[in-house]
Scaffold this motif. Structure first.
Motif, PDB file in Angstrom:
ATOM      1  N   GLN A 194     -18.761  21.229 -26.878  1.00 35.11           N
ATOM      2  CA  GLN A 194     -17.670  22.017 -27.596  1.00 35.11           C
ATOM      3  C   GLN A 194     -16.978  22.383 -26.592  1.00 35.11           C
ATOM      4  O   GLN A 194     -15.861  22.500 -26.382  1.00 35.11           O
ATOM      5  CB  GLN A 194     -17.667  23.205 -28.934  1.00 35.11           C
ATOM      6  CG  GLN A 194     -19.031  22.553 -29.885  1.00 35.11           C
ATOM      7  CD  GLN A 194     -18.861  23.553 -30.972  1.00 35.11           C
ATOM      8  OE1 GLN A 194     -19.423  24.198 -30.539  1.00 35.11           O
ATOM      9  NE2 GLN A 194     -18.630  22.835 -32.439  1.00 35.11           N
ATOM     10  N   ALA A 195     -18.117  23.345 -26.071  1.00 33.93           N
ATOM     11  CA  ALA A 195     -16.677  24.561 -24.372  1.00 33.93           C
ATOM     12  C   ALA A 195     -16.234  23.449 -23.570  1.00 33.93           C
ATOM     13  O   ALA A 195     -14.938  23.267 -22.912  1.00 33.93           O
ATOM     14  CB  ALA A 195     -17.848  24.822 -23.717  1.00 33.93           C
ATOM     15  N   HIS A 196     -17.178  21.980 -23.126  1.00 28.36           N
ATOM     16  CA  HIS A 196     -16.423  21.251 -22.671  1.00 28.36           C
ATOM     17  C   HIS A 196     -14.956  20.860 -22.984  1.00 28.36           C
ATOM     18  O   HIS A 196     -14.454  19.687 -22.739  1.00 28.36           O
ATOM     19  CB  HIS A 196     -17.585  20.119 -22.458  1.00 28.36           C
ATOM     20  CG  HIS A 196     -18.333  20.203 -20.626  1.00 28.36           C
ATOM     21  ND1 HIS A 196     -18.045  20.565 -20.076  1.00 28.36           N
ATOM     22  CD2 HIS A 196     -19.716  20.554 -20.556  1.00 28.36           C
ATOM     23  CE1 HIS A 196     -19.398  20.390 -18.825  1.00 28.36           C
ATOM     24  NE2 HIS A 196     -20.138  21.123 -19.500  1.00 28.36           N
ATOM     25  N   GLN A 197     -15.390  20.222 -24.766  1.00 28.59           N
ATOM     26  CA  GLN A 197     -14.308  19.569 -24.970  1.00 28.59           C
ATOM     27  C   GLN A 197     -13.183  20.218 -25.651  1.00 28.59           C
ATOM     28  O   GLN A 197     -12.270  19.868 -24.945  1.00 28.59           O
ATOM     29  CB  GLN A 197     -14.719  19.310 -26.892  1.00 28.59           C
ATOM     30  CG  GLN A 197     -13.865  18.316 -27.620  1.00 28.59           C
ATOM     31  CD  GLN A 197     -14.363  17.796 -28.712  1.00 28.59           C
ATOM     32  OE1 GLN A 197     -15.886  18.646 -29.166  1.00 28.59           O
ATOM     33  NE2 GLN A 197     -14.240  17.276 -29.576  1.00 28.59           N
ATOM     34  N   ARG A 198     -13.405  21.416 -25.867  1.00 29.87           N
ATOM     35  CA  ARG A 198     -12.096  22.233 -25.241  1.00 29.87           C
ATOM     36  C   ARG A 198     -11.624  22.536 -24.346  1.00 29.87           C
ATOM     37  O   ARG A 198     -10.142  22.848 -24.256  1.00 29.87           O
ATOM     38  CB  ARG A 198     -12.918  23.826 -25.167  1.00 29.87           C
ATOM     39  CG  ARG A 198     -13.031  24.029 -27.254  1.00 29.87           C
ATOM     40  CD  ARG A 198     -13.103  25.941 -27.985  1.00 29.87           C
ATOM     41  NE  ARG A 198     -14.231  26.354 -27.019  1.00 29.87           N
ATOM     42  CZ  ARG A 198     -15.230  26.431 -27.335  1.00 29.87           C
ATOM     43  NH1 ARG A 198     -15.661  25.386 -28.876  1.00 29.87           N
ATOM     44  NH2 ARG A 198     -16.277  26.649 -26.719  1.00 29.87           N
ATOM     45  N   GLN A 199     -12.589  22.532 -23.375  1.00 30.36           N
ATOM     46  CA  GLN A 199     -11.816  22.512 -21.353  1.00 30.36           C
ATOM     47  C   GLN A 199     -10.698  21.121 -21.311  1.00 30.36           C
ATOM     48  O   GLN A 199      -9.780  20.598 -20.987  1.00 30.36           O
ATOM     49  CB  GLN A 199     -13.109  22.809 -21.091  1.00 30.36           C
ATOM     50  CG  GLN A 199     -11.796  22.747 -19.064  1.00 30.36           C
ATOM     51  CD  GLN A 199     -11.583  23.788 -18.690  1.00 30.36           C
ATOM     52  OE1 GLN A 199     -12.137  25.164 -19.932  1.00 30.36           O
ATOM     53  NE2 GLN A 199     -10.359  23.862 -18.537  1.00 30.36           N
ATOM     54  N   GLY A 200     -11.693  20.315 -22.242  1.00 27.73           N
ATOM     55  CA  GLY A 200     -11.062  18.899 -21.926  1.00 27.73           C
ATOM     56  C   GLY A 200      -9.344  18.814 -22.815  1.00 27.73           C
ATOM     57  O   GLY A 200      -8.770  18.310 -21.857  1.00 27.73           O
ATOM     58  N   ALA A 201      -9.581  19.470 -23.584  1.00 24.72           N
ATOM     59  CA  ALA A 201      -8.103  19.141 -24.343  1.00 24.72           C
ATOM     60  C   ALA A 201      -7.042  20.038 -23.604  1.00 24.72           C
ATOM     61  O   ALA A 201      -5.853  20.313 -24.178  1.00 24.72           O
ATOM     62  CB  ALA A 201      -8.144  19.899 -26.000  1.00 24.72           C
ATOM     63  N   ALA A 202      -8.039  21.642 -22.998  1.00 24.39           N
ATOM     64  CA  ALA A 202      -7.056  22.319 -22.585  1.00 24.39           C
ATOM     65  C   ALA A 202      -6.468  21.916 -21.176  1.00 24.39           C
ATOM     66  O   ALA A 202      -5.900  21.570 -20.792  1.00 24.39           O
ATOM     67  CB  ALA A 202      -7.606  23.338 -22.529  1.00 24.39           C
ATOM     68  N   ASP A 203      -7.081  21.010 -20.819  1.00 23.24           N
ATOM     69  CA  ASP A 203      -6.821  20.559 -19.498  1.00 23.24           C
ATOM     70  C   ASP A 203      -5.907  19.687 -19.500  1.00 23.24           C
ATOM     71  O   ASP A 203      -5.149  18.760 -18.941  1.00 23.24           O
ATOM     72  CB  ASP A 203      -7.909  20.192 -18.451  1.00 23.24           C
ATOM     73  CG  ASP A 203      -9.052  20.682 -17.578  1.00 23.24           C
ATOM     74  OD1 ASP A 203      -8.516  21.754 -17.949  1.00 23.24           O
ATOM     75  OD2 ASP A 203      -9.960  20.673 -17.421  1.00 23.24           O
ATOM     76  N   GLU A 204      -5.827  18.959 -20.385  1.00 21.59           N
ATOM     77  CA  GLU A 204      -4.800  17.412 -21.545  1.00 21.59           C
ATOM     78  C   GLU A 204      -3.589  18.268 -21.435  1.00 21.59           C
ATOM     79  O   GLU A 204      -2.420  18.017 -21.244  1.00 21.59           O
ATOM     80  CB  GLU A 204      -5.241  16.419 -22.086  1.00 21.59           C
ATOM     81  CG  GLU A 204      -4.760  15.483 -22.588  1.00 21.59           C
ATOM     82  CD  GLU A 204      -4.281  14.280 -21.685  1.00 21.59           C
ATOM     83  OE1 GLU A 204      -3.515  13.562 -21.287  1.00 21.59           O
ATOM     84  OE2 GLU A 204      -5.421  14.657 -20.188  1.00 21.59           O
ATOM     85  N   ARG A 205      -4.025  19.143 -21.966  1.00 20.07           N
ATOM     86  CA  ARG A 205      -1.900  19.565 -22.331  1.00 20.07           C
ATOM     87  C   ARG A 205      -2.269  20.391 -21.463  1.00 20.07           C
ATOM     88  O   ARG A 205      -0.648  20.024 -21.746  1.00 20.07           O
ATOM     89  CB  ARG A 205      -2.907  20.832 -23.572  1.00 20.07           C
ATOM     90  CG  ARG A 205      -3.346  20.684 -25.347  1.00 20.07           C
ATOM     91  CD  ARG A 205      -2.887  21.663 -25.954  1.00 20.07           C
ATOM     92  NE  ARG A 205      -4.440  22.584 -25.714  1.00 20.07           N
ATOM     93  CZ  ARG A 205      -5.265  23.252 -26.494  1.00 20.07           C
ATOM     94  NH1 ARG A 205      -5.531  21.928 -26.710  1.00 20.07           N
ATOM     95  NH2 ARG A 205      -6.261  23.865 -25.748  1.00 20.07           N
ATOM     96  N   GLU A 206      -2.293  21.175 -20.330  1.00 20.47           N
ATOM     97  CA  GLU A 206      -2.021  21.130 -18.858  1.00 20.47           C
ATOM     98  C   GLU A 206      -1.380  19.710 -18.295  1.00 20.47           C
ATOM     99  O   GLU A 206       0.035  20.253 -18.424  1.00 20.47           O
ATOM    100  CB  GLU A 206      -2.616  22.368 -18.429  1.00 20.47           C
ATOM    101  CG  GLU A 206      -2.492  22.889 -17.101  1.00 20.47           C
ATOM    102  CD  GLU A 206      -3.065  23.775 -16.368  1.00 20.47           C
ATOM    103  OE1 GLU A 206      -2.349  23.849 -14.817  1.00 20.47           O
ATOM    104  OE2 GLU A 206      -4.435  23.418 -16.910  1.00 20.47           O
ATOM    105  N   ARG A 207      -1.967  19.331 -18.172  1.00 23.40           N
ATOM    106  CA  ARG A 207      -1.439  17.779 -17.820  1.00 23.40           C
ATOM    107  C   ARG A 207      -0.473  17.562 -18.148  1.00 23.40           C
ATOM    108  O   ARG A 207       0.712  16.918 -17.633  1.00 23.40           O
ATOM    109  CB  ARG A 207      -2.771  16.552 -17.733  1.00 23.40           C
ATOM    110  CG  ARG A 207      -2.413  15.719 -16.500  1.00 23.40           C
ATOM    111  CD  ARG A 207      -2.726  14.437 -16.917  1.00 23.40           C
ATOM    112  NE  ARG A 207      -2.778  13.773 -17.668  1.00 23.40           N
ATOM    113  CZ  ARG A 207      -1.919  12.922 -18.269  1.00 23.40           C
ATOM    114  NH1 ARG A 207      -1.235  12.457 -17.809  1.00 23.40           N
ATOM    115  NH2 ARG A 207      -2.355  12.316 -19.794  1.00 23.40           N
TER     116      ARG A 207
END
Length: 394
Positions: A188-201
């Protein structure tokens, strides 16, 4: 499927099992064979045959545990009968019985079955060992006492081992549950981090493309409106720039929606791409642009990063610098590619700047192993230096 071992399987360590099998043969099966070699009657052949049957059953049930005919329960039954007959032939057989006691715990499906089968083996071994002499008041011979002590010790030791292994299984089950929970949380943390990274991108891409384009459109529209009466030709040129900028923004928006890696960047070398951007900037702002653009060889991610850094720097010059001249140098070195952008504007205090644009440039370059250096002071203009290492130099 329950990954835990079954009760009997907890006693089945491959290495220990092999060592025990060797010990059973040397200390359990060999002594009766050696003792019977000097016998003259045919009973010794029955003894050899029974030991061979027990050994063969032992090997088969260990090699084919899932076979319905060679099930562990069948082997334990054969072992009980075999020990009884061996005790009858040897008129004792306590040593073989004691050495065979671990087999009941190895192949039984639980403590009750192990105790039951080993108890039956103890009883039949005592009966078999005393039958040739018939019943006598001296029933408790050394052989009988050894069998009873061995049986009692095996029950106590087996129950203790079962308890210890049960606690070990419980700890393993608890640790496995905690591990699964931790893995779930990590996923879940990886998923949230991936979503956060995508939003930042996406935020960085929107800021570097659409937001800058809309800012240019606003500035050009204000200028066109103010020059509409006094300089219609200039207003016409500004309206044309607004149209071109809007088309570019539309292309950028479509590229973002389709996740196109090129980001709507037109074809051509990086020098040509930067030259078109500088010509548009000079045309829209009227500022003097001095450019020294070498035709460097780079991949598409580097090309995009250089363009975005140029666009962001020029946007900052347009909005904040109040400059009259902008200089840009693109060069290639053994260690990588450098892009330097300078202006003679009002400058600023770098440490006090926390804008999204500079941070976005830093992160974009860091993804490629590069770095951004910004040098400026109030009244002395600004110097932006972007460095991206060559392939294999990261």
């Amino acid at each position: 499927m329950d990954p835990r071992p079954q009760p009997g399987e907890r006693f089945r360590s491959r290495t220990l099992h092999r060592w025990y099998a060797l010990t059973w043969v040397l200390l359990g099966a060999c002594p009766p064979v050696i003792g019977a070699l000097d016998e003259l009657d045919t009973s010794k052949y029955w003894l050899f045959g029974l030991l061979a049957v027990i050994c063969l059953s032992y090997l088969l049930v260990g090699a084919f545990p899932a076979n319905p005919i060679l099930r562990p329960r069948t082997f334990l039954g054969v072992l009980v009968v075999g020990l009884a007959v061996v005790a009858y032939l040897l008129e004792g057989g306590a040593s073989l019985f004691i050495m065979s006691l671990p087999l009941f715990w190895i192949f039984a499906t639980g403590p009750r079955q192990a105790i039951g089968f080993s108890g039956a083996a103890a009883a039949t071994s005592i009966i078999g060992g005393t039958a040739p002499q018939g019943w006598s008041p001296n029933f408790l011979t050394g052989n009988v006492i050894a069998i009873l002590i061995g049986y009692a010790a095996s029950v106590l030791l087996g129950l203790w081992m079962d308890k210890v292994l049960g606690q070990s299984d419980e700890r393993a089950r608890r640790l496995n549950t905690e591990l699964e929970h931790a893995q779930h949380q990590l996923a879940q943390a990886h998923q949230r981090q991936g979503a956060a990274d995508e939003r930042e991108r996406l935020a960085r891409e929107i800021h570097d493309t659409l937001a800058q384009g809309f800012a240019s459109i606003v500035v050009l529209a204000e200028a066109a409106r103010s020059d509409l009466d006094t300089d219609p030709a200039r207003s016409t040129q500004q309206l044309l720039s607004i149209e071109n900028t809007a088309r570019e923004n539309l292309a950028e928006a479509r590229a973002l929606v389709s996740s196109a890696p090129a980001g709507g960047i037109p074809a051509g070398s990086v020098a040509q791409t930067l030259r078109r951007t500088l010509d548009r900037f000079s045309e829209d702002t009227g500022l003097t642009v001095n450019a020294d653009l070498r035709d460097v060889d780079c991949d598409q991610p580097t090309r995009i990063a250089l363009l975005r850094c140029t666009q962001e720097s020029l946007a900052n010059v347009r909005k904040h610098a109040a400059a009259s001249t902008v200089g840009i140098v693109l060069s290639e070195h053994p260690f990588g590619i450098e892009l330097e952008i300078t202006d003679d504007g009002r400058g600023f205090v770098v440490e006090e700047s926390h804008g999204f644009g500079l941070n976005g440039m830093r992160k974009r370059l860091a993804e490629l192993g590069g770095e951004l250096t910004v040098t400026s002071s109030v009244g002395d203009g600004t110097r932006v230096l972007a460095m991206i290492p060559s392939n294999g130099q990261v």
